[in-house]
Design a protein around this motif. Structure first.
Motif, PDB file in Angstrom:
ATOM      1  N   GLY A  49       0.789  -1.228   0.000  1.00  0.00           N
ATOM      2  CA  GLY A  49       0.000   0.000   0.000  1.00  0.00           C
ATOM      3  C   GLY A  49       0.814   1.267   0.000  1.00  0.00           C
ATOM      4  N   GLY A  50       0.088   2.387   0.314  1.00  0.00           N
ATOM      5  CA  GLY A  50      -1.325   2.487   0.607  1.00  0.00           C
ATOM      6  C   GLY A  50      -2.199   2.522  -0.642  1.00  0.00           C
ATOM      7  N   GLY A  51      -3.404   3.081  -0.456  1.00  0.00           N
ATOM      8  CA  GLY A  51      -4.411   3.050  -1.508  1.00  0.00           C
ATOM      9  C   GLY A  51      -3.999   3.733  -2.807  1.00  0.00           C
ATOM     10  N   THR A  52      -3.242   4.819  -2.695  1.00  0.00           N
ATOM     11  CA  THR A  52      -2.847   5.577  -3.896  1.00  0.00           C
ATOM     12  C   THR A  52      -1.846   4.770  -4.729  1.00  0.00           C
ATOM     13  OG1 THR A  52      -3.162   7.588  -2.604  1.00  0.00           O
ATOM     14  CG2 THR A  52      -1.918   7.823  -4.655  1.00  0.00           C
ATOM     15  N   LEU A  53      -0.851   4.204  -4.047  1.00  0.00           N
ATOM     16  CA  LEU A  53       0.138   3.384  -4.772  1.00  0.00           C
ATOM     17  C   LEU A  53      -0.522   2.108  -5.300  1.00  0.00           C
ATOM     18  CD1 LEU A  53       3.067   3.047  -5.695  1.00  0.00           C
ATOM     19  CD2 LEU A  53       3.550   1.924  -3.518  1.00  0.00           C
ATOM     20  N   ASN A  54      -1.448   1.536  -4.514  1.00  0.00           N
ATOM     21  CA  ASN A  54      -2.153   0.331  -4.979  1.00  0.00           C
ATOM     22  C   ASN A  54      -2.857   0.608  -6.312  1.00  0.00           C
ATOM     23  OD1 ASN A  54      -1.376  -1.039  -2.694  1.00  0.00           O
ATOM     24  ND2 ASN A  54      -3.379  -0.914  -1.658  1.00  0.00           N
ATOM     25  N   TRP A  55      -3.534   1.777  -6.397  1.00  0.00           N
ATOM     26  CA  TRP A  55      -4.233   2.132  -7.644  1.00  0.00           C
ATOM     27  C   TRP A  55      -3.247   2.256  -8.801  1.00  0.00           C
ATOM     28  CZ3 TRP A  55      -8.315   2.329 -10.611  1.00  0.00           C
ATOM     29  CH2 TRP A  55      -8.300   3.186 -11.732  1.00  0.00           C
ATOM     30  N   SER A  56      -2.148   2.974  -8.576  1.00  0.00           N
ATOM     31  CA  SER A  56      -1.175   3.173  -9.663  1.00  0.00           C
ATOM     32  C   SER A  56      -0.639   1.832 -10.153  1.00  0.00           C
ATOM     33  CB  SER A  56       0.013   4.015  -9.194  1.00  0.00           C
ATOM     34  OG  SER A  56      -0.398   5.311  -8.913  1.00  0.00           O
ATOM     35  N   MET A  57      -0.331   0.943  -9.204  1.00  0.00           N
ATOM     36  CA  MET A  57       0.236  -0.357  -9.590  1.00  0.00           C
ATOM     37  C   MET A  57      -0.805  -1.211 -10.318  1.00  0.00           C
ATOM     38  SD  MET A  57       3.473  -0.784  -8.687  1.00  0.00           S
ATOM     39  CE  MET A  57       3.719  -2.532  -8.388  1.00  0.00           C
ATOM     40  N   LEU A  58      -2.021  -1.228  -9.789  1.00  0.00           N
ATOM     41  CA  LEU A  58      -3.074  -2.055 -10.408  1.00  0.00           C
ATOM     42  C   LEU A  58      -3.455  -1.512 -11.785  1.00  0.00           C
ATOM     43  CD1 LEU A  58      -5.317  -2.673  -7.291  1.00  0.00           C
ATOM     44  CD2 LEU A  58      -4.481  -4.484  -8.797  1.00  0.00           C
ATOM     45  N   SER A  59      -3.646  -0.192 -11.864  1.00  0.00           N
ATOM     46  CA  SER A  59      -4.113   0.388 -13.137  1.00  0.00           C
ATOM     47  C   SER A  59      -3.014   0.356 -14.197  1.00  0.00           C
ATOM     48  CB  SER A  59      -4.644   1.804 -12.927  1.00  0.00           C
ATOM     49  OG  SER A  59      -3.640   2.618 -12.385  1.00  0.00           O
ATOM     50  N   SER A  60      -1.754   0.154 -13.778  1.00  0.00           N
ATOM     51  CA  SER A  60      -0.669   0.019 -14.762  1.00  0.00           C
ATOM     52  C   SER A  60      -0.440  -1.447 -15.131  1.00  0.00           C
ATOM     53  CB  SER A  60       0.642   0.589 -14.194  1.00  0.00           C
ATOM     54  OG  SER A  60       0.489   1.896 -13.766  1.00  0.00           O
ATOM     55  N   GLY A  61      -1.259  -2.342 -14.579  1.00  0.00           N
ATOM     56  CA  GLY A  61      -1.125  -3.770 -14.913  1.00  0.00           C
ATOM     57  C   GLY A  61       0.109  -4.398 -14.281  1.00  0.00           C
ATOM     58  N   LEU A  62       0.522  -3.889 -13.103  1.00  0.00           N
ATOM     59  CA  LEU A  62       1.770  -4.369 -12.498  1.00  0.00           C
ATOM     60  C   LEU A  62       1.549  -5.260 -11.281  1.00  0.00           C
ATOM     61  CD1 LEU A  62       3.825  -1.032 -12.771  1.00  0.00           C
ATOM     62  CD2 LEU A  62       3.951  -3.040 -14.258  1.00  0.00           C
ATOM     63  N   VAL A  63       0.306  -5.687 -11.029  1.00  0.00           N
ATOM     64  CA  VAL A  63       0.031  -6.563  -9.874  1.00  0.00           C
ATOM     65  C   VAL A  63      -0.437  -7.927 -10.397  1.00  0.00           C
ATOM     66  CG1 VAL A  63      -1.340  -6.866  -7.766  1.00  0.00           C
ATOM     67  CG2 VAL A  63      -0.583  -4.572  -8.429  1.00  0.00           C
ATOM     68  N   ASP A  64       0.103  -8.990  -9.817  1.00  0.00           N
ATOM     69  CA  ASP A  64      -0.238 -10.342 -10.269  1.00  0.00           C
ATOM     70  C   ASP A  64      -1.186 -11.061  -9.328  1.00  0.00           C
ATOM     71  OD1 ASP A  64       1.785 -10.540 -12.553  1.00  0.00           O
ATOM     72  OD2 ASP A  64       2.991  -9.861 -10.861  1.00  0.00           O
ATOM     73  N   GLU A  65      -1.062 -10.771  -8.027  1.00  0.00           N
ATOM     74  CA  GLU A  65      -1.857 -11.496  -7.028  1.00  0.00           C
ATOM     75  C   GLU A  65      -2.257 -10.545  -5.905  1.00  0.00           C
ATOM     76  OE1 GLU A  65       0.098 -15.500  -6.332  1.00  0.00           O
ATOM     77  OE2 GLU A  65      -0.684 -15.013  -4.337  1.00  0.00           O
ATOM     78  N   ILE A  66      -3.405 -10.806  -5.296  1.00  0.00           N
ATOM     79  CA  ILE A  66      -3.876  -9.929  -4.215  1.00  0.00           C
ATOM     80  C   ILE A  66      -4.304 -10.794  -3.034  1.00  0.00           C
ATOM     81  CG2 ILE A  66      -5.612  -8.187  -3.574  1.00  0.00           C
ATOM     82  CD1 ILE A  66      -5.777  -7.336  -6.436  1.00  0.00           C
ATOM     83  N   SER A  67      -3.836 -10.436  -1.830  1.00  0.00           N
ATOM     84  CA  SER A  67      -4.304 -11.089  -0.602  1.00  0.00           C
ATOM     85  C   SER A  67      -4.869 -10.020   0.314  1.00  0.00           C
ATOM     86  CB  SER A  67      -3.147 -11.763   0.145  1.00  0.00           C
ATOM     87  OG  SER A  67      -2.795 -12.951  -0.492  1.00  0.00           O
ATOM     88  N   ILE A  68      -6.114 -10.186   0.705  1.00  0.00           N
ATOM     89  CA  ILE A  68      -6.756  -9.194   1.568  1.00  0.00           C
ATOM     90  C   ILE A  68      -7.244  -9.882   2.841  1.00  0.00           C
ATOM     91  CG2 ILE A  68      -8.634  -7.488   1.767  1.00  0.00           C
ATOM     92  CD1 ILE A  68      -6.573  -6.819  -0.412  1.00  0.00           C
ATOM     93  N   ALA A  69      -6.834  -9.331   3.990  1.00  0.00           N
ATOM     94  CA  ALA A  69      -7.363  -9.818   5.269  1.00  0.00           C
ATOM     95  C   ALA A  69      -8.504  -8.882   5.653  1.00  0.00           C
ATOM     96  CB  ALA A  69      -6.270  -9.799   6.322  1.00  0.00           C
ATOM     97  N   ILE A  70      -9.710  -9.433   5.712  1.00  0.00           N
ATOM     98  CA  ILE A  70     -10.873  -8.602   6.065  1.00  0.00           C
ATOM     99  C   ILE A  70     -11.132  -8.742   7.552  1.00  0.00           C
ATOM    100  CG2 ILE A  70     -13.314  -8.112   5.592  1.00  0.00           C
ATOM    101  CD1 ILE A  70     -12.869  -9.676   2.908  1.00  0.00           C
ATOM    102  N   THR A  71     -11.001  -7.627   8.258  1.00  0.00           N
ATOM    103  CA  THR A  71     -11.213  -7.641   9.704  1.00  0.00           C
ATOM    104  C   THR A  71     -12.719  -7.393   9.958  1.00  0.00           C
ATOM    105  OG1 THR A  71     -10.287  -6.816  11.767  1.00  0.00           O
ATOM    106  CG2 THR A  71     -10.690  -5.174  10.104  1.00  0.00           C
TER     107      THR A  71
END
Ligand SMILES: NC(=O)c1ccc[n+]([C@@H]2O[C@H](COP(=O)([O-])OP(=O)(O)OC[C@H]3O[C@@H](n4cnc5c(N)ncnc54)[C@H](OP(=O)(O)O)[C@@H]3O)[C@@H](O)[C@H]2O)c1
Length: 223
Positions: free
Chosen positions: A154-176
Motif C-alpha cells: 500500500g497504501g491506496g494511492t500506490l495500490n491504484w497506480s500499480m493495479l491500473s498500470s497492470g503491475l500486480v499479479d496477485e492480491i491477498s486481503i485480510a478482512i477484519t
C-alpha cells in the motif's frame, strides 16, 4: 540480432481492510490485523525479495518493513517517493545500513537530498521525470538487480497506480470484522477509479482462509 527481454518482478498486493474496504480510519489508524494475520503477513514477507510502500504510508506509519517470527534473507525495503521526502529520522533511513533500503524518486528530487540519503546507506533510484515515480521503469530496474518477487503493502494511492498500470499479479486481503466508515478514510484502492463496473480490474478467486477473526481472500489478477 536477438533482443533479451528483461521482465519485471512478480508483484503480490497485501492489505488488511475493514468489511467496508478501508485500510485506515479517517485519522490514519491502520492497525487492523489480528495476531494470527500478522503471522501470515510475516510469512509472506519472508518469501519475497522486497517489500514496497508509498510515501504517505511511510510518513503516517513509520513502518519497519522487516520480517518477524520467520528466518530468511532480509527483503529489500522500497519506498516510492517522487521528491525524496522520506524523513532522515524515519526507521527505514535510520536502519538502512543494516537492511537493504531503496528509495525510488524522480529527477525532480533534490540532488543534495539524494546525496544525504546515499550517505545514510540508502540506494536511491531515479525513475523518470515525474511528477510521480515511473513504476514500469522502477520494476524493470529492480528486476535487473535480482529482485524477482515484491510484496506491495500500500497504501491506496500506490495500490491504484500499480493495479491500473497492470503491475500486480496477485492480491491477498485480510478482512477484519469491523466497519469503519469515513468518507475521507483511505480505501484499499484510491485514484480515479473505473467509470463502469465492466472496466474494473478482473480477479479470479484462488482461495479463502480464516486467520483468527480475519477472513483472508486471495485472488489472481486476470489481465
Ligand atoms: N491496512 C493496511 O493494510 C495498510 C497498508 C498500507 C498503508 N495503509 C494506510 O494507507 C494510508 C496511506 O495511503 P495513501 O493512499 O494516502 O498513500 P500511499 O499510497 O502510501 O502513498 C502515496 C504517495 O506515494 C508517492 N508516489 C510516488 N510515485 C507514485 C506513483 N507512481 N503512484 C502512486 N503514488 C506515488 C506520492 O507522493 P509524492 O508525490 O510525494 O511522491 C503519493 O502521494 C496510511 O494511513 C496507511 O496507514 C494501510
Amino acid at each position: 540480432m536477438r533482443v533479451t527481454k528483461i521482465s519485471r518482478p512478480l508483484v503480490i498486493l497485501n492489505a488488511a481492510t475493514s468489511l467496508d474496504g478501508k485500510i485506515a480510519t479517517f485519522t490514519g489508524d491502520s492497525r487492523m490485523s489480528s495476531p494470527a494475520d500478522m503471522r501470515r503477513v510475516h510469512r509472506l514477507r519472508a518469501s519475497v525479495d522486497a517489500i514496497m510502500v508509498g510515501l504517505r504510508t511511510l510518513l503516517i506509519d513509520d513502518p519497519k518493513l522487516t520480517v518477524k517470527f520467520f528466518k530468511g534473507d532480509t527483503p529489500y525495503r522500497i519506498i516510492v517517493d517522487s521528491k525524496a521526502r522520506t524523513p532522515l529520522s524515519s526507521y527505514v533511513v535510520r536502519t538502512a545500513k543494516n537492511a537493504p533500503t531503496i528509495i525510488a524518486v524522480t529527477s525532480s528530487a533534490s540532488e543534495r537530498r539524494i546525496r544525504t540519503l546515499r550517505k545514510k546507506g540508502v540506494t536511491v533510484l531515479v525513475c523518470g521525470r515525474g511528477p510521480l515515480v515511473s513504476l514500469n521503469l522502477l520494476l524493470r530496474r529492480l528486476r535487473t538487480i535480482g529482485i524477482r518477487k515484491i510484496l506491495l503493502e500500500g497504501g491506496g494511492t500506490l495500490n491504484w497506480s500499480m493495479l491500473s498500470s497492470g503491475l500486480v499479479d496477485e492480491i491477498s486481503i485480510a478482512i477484519t470484522p469491523r466497519i469503519i466508515g469515513g468518507a475521507g478514510a483511505i480505501s484499499l484502492v484510491e485514484g480515479k477509479g473505473s467509470a463502469i463496473v465492466k472496466d474494473g480490474i478482473m480477479l479470479k478467486l484462488l482461495n479463502v482462509g480464516k486467520y483468527g477473526p480475519d477472513l483472508v481472500v486471495r485472488y489472481k489478477v486476470v489481465r
